[in-house]
Design an enzyme around this catalytic site. Sequence first.
Site, PDB file in Angstrom:
ATOM      1  N   ASP A 103      -0.247 -58.518  53.074  1.00  0.00           N
ATOM      2  CA  ASP A 103       0.957 -57.876  53.567  1.00  0.00           C
ATOM      3  C   ASP A 103       2.054 -58.919  53.849  1.00  0.00           C
ATOM      4  O   ASP A 103       2.430 -59.657  52.952  1.00  0.00           O
ATOM      5  CB  ASP A 103       0.594 -57.036  54.805  1.00  0.00           C
ATOM      6  CG  ASP A 103       1.678 -56.087  55.256  1.00  0.00           C
ATOM      7  OD1 ASP A 103       1.691 -54.953  54.771  1.00  0.00           O
ATOM      8  OD2 ASP A 103       2.516 -56.476  56.102  1.00  0.00           O
ATOM      9  N   GLY A 264      -8.642 -49.296  51.839  1.00  0.00           N
ATOM     10  CA  GLY A 264      -7.213 -49.194  52.005  1.00  0.00           C
ATOM     11  C   GLY A 264      -6.552 -50.529  52.243  1.00  0.00           C
ATOM     12  O   GLY A 264      -6.906 -51.536  51.632  1.00  0.00           O
ATOM     13  N   HIS A 265      -5.607 -50.551  53.187  1.00  0.00           N
ATOM     14  CA  HIS A 265      -4.745 -51.708  53.407  1.00  0.00           C
ATOM     15  C   HIS A 265      -5.473 -52.856  54.109  1.00  0.00           C
ATOM     16  O   HIS A 265      -5.190 -54.022  53.836  1.00  0.00           O
ATOM     17  CB  HIS A 265      -3.548 -51.247  54.243  1.00  0.00           C
ATOM     18  CG  HIS A 265      -2.403 -52.203  54.271  1.00  0.00           C
ATOM     19  ND1 HIS A 265      -1.737 -52.608  53.133  1.00  0.00           N
ATOM     20  CD2 HIS A 265      -1.788 -52.837  55.309  1.00  0.00           C
ATOM     21  CE1 HIS A 265      -0.755 -53.442  53.468  1.00  0.00           C
ATOM     22  NE2 HIS A 265      -0.770 -53.605  54.768  1.00  0.00           N
ATOM     23  N   PHE A 266      -6.379 -52.521  55.017  1.00  0.00           N
ATOM     24  CA  PHE A 266      -7.089 -53.541  55.797  1.00  0.00           C
ATOM     25  C   PHE A 266      -8.566 -53.552  55.407  1.00  0.00           C
ATOM     26  O   PHE A 266      -9.428 -53.047  56.123  1.00  0.00           O
ATOM     27  CB  PHE A 266      -6.928 -53.277  57.302  1.00  0.00           C
ATOM     28  CG  PHE A 266      -5.562 -53.598  57.834  1.00  0.00           C
ATOM     29  CD1 PHE A 266      -5.148 -54.913  57.975  1.00  0.00           C
ATOM     30  CD2 PHE A 266      -4.677 -52.593  58.191  1.00  0.00           C
ATOM     31  CE1 PHE A 266      -3.888 -55.232  58.466  1.00  0.00           C
ATOM     32  CE2 PHE A 266      -3.414 -52.898  58.681  1.00  0.00           C
ATOM     33  CZ  PHE A 266      -3.020 -54.216  58.819  1.00  0.00           C
TER      34      PHE A 266
END
Length: 289
Positions: A103, A264-266
């Site tokens: 990110d 997902g993102h993490f």
Amino acid sequence: MAAIHHRFTDVDGHRIFYREAGPADAPTVVLLHGYPTSSHMFRALIPRLAEDYHVVAPDHLGFGLSDAPGADEFDYTFDALARITAGLLSNLGVTRYAIYVQDYGAPIGWRLALADPTAITAIISQNGNAYEEGFVESFWTDVWAWGQEQNERTEPGVRFALSREAIRWQYLHGVPDPTLVDPGTWEHDLALVSRPGNDLVQLQLFRDYTTNRPLYPEVQKYFRDSQVPLLAVWGRNDEIFGPAGAQAFARDLPGARIALLDGGHFLLESALDETSALIREFLGTALAR
């Protein structure tokens, strides 16, 4: 298991927190976190890397336990966060290192690489974007609008990102079994983002995110020129940076390893074992070159 040290250092008059572990004479791996978290996101990964590597994981200014001067006291930009990270590494005497970017950590890491390409020994991108294809437009529409014009019409969309609902979503979206994710993760981040005045810090960085896209051609040229070893280990269900962003690395780095995991993102919160195994395997090969 290697001990993890929790330390502070002064960089340009700011107190910067970092976690450090592993042998000082081993190859260094620098872990660069994203929004809205801190080096806290690496708490379980660090022990798995520190057996063989010198690991450094800072909190960016305005995040975690690092200083968080008000938006009226410090000009929060990704250029500035990269300069502070470079200052931290200089304080530690680190001149060559691999980076793990996720990110916000990606535009910080790319700036470090562009400033000193020979310093970077390898790159692990875990949902850390460097290509237009990576942006999931439904998520980024509000950010682009805020970056273009800051007013009462564009602010609500980005301010929502500071809420418990939005931060919780970042941790749970795309995770096959949400019960694997500790609710303490988003509550920890929410508490720090909710400190008085920190909302304006984050709004400044949301505005400055638009400076990252014009940097991509230069970053991609760096990839082509350096052929730096790269592992893109990506949550394929991420609705912030989609899997096309991972696959795009192969365009400039034909030797890149790309692993799309069910998450997902993490990823470290729900697929730690698989992610850390890929990272250890990759580093074992890349840093032996």
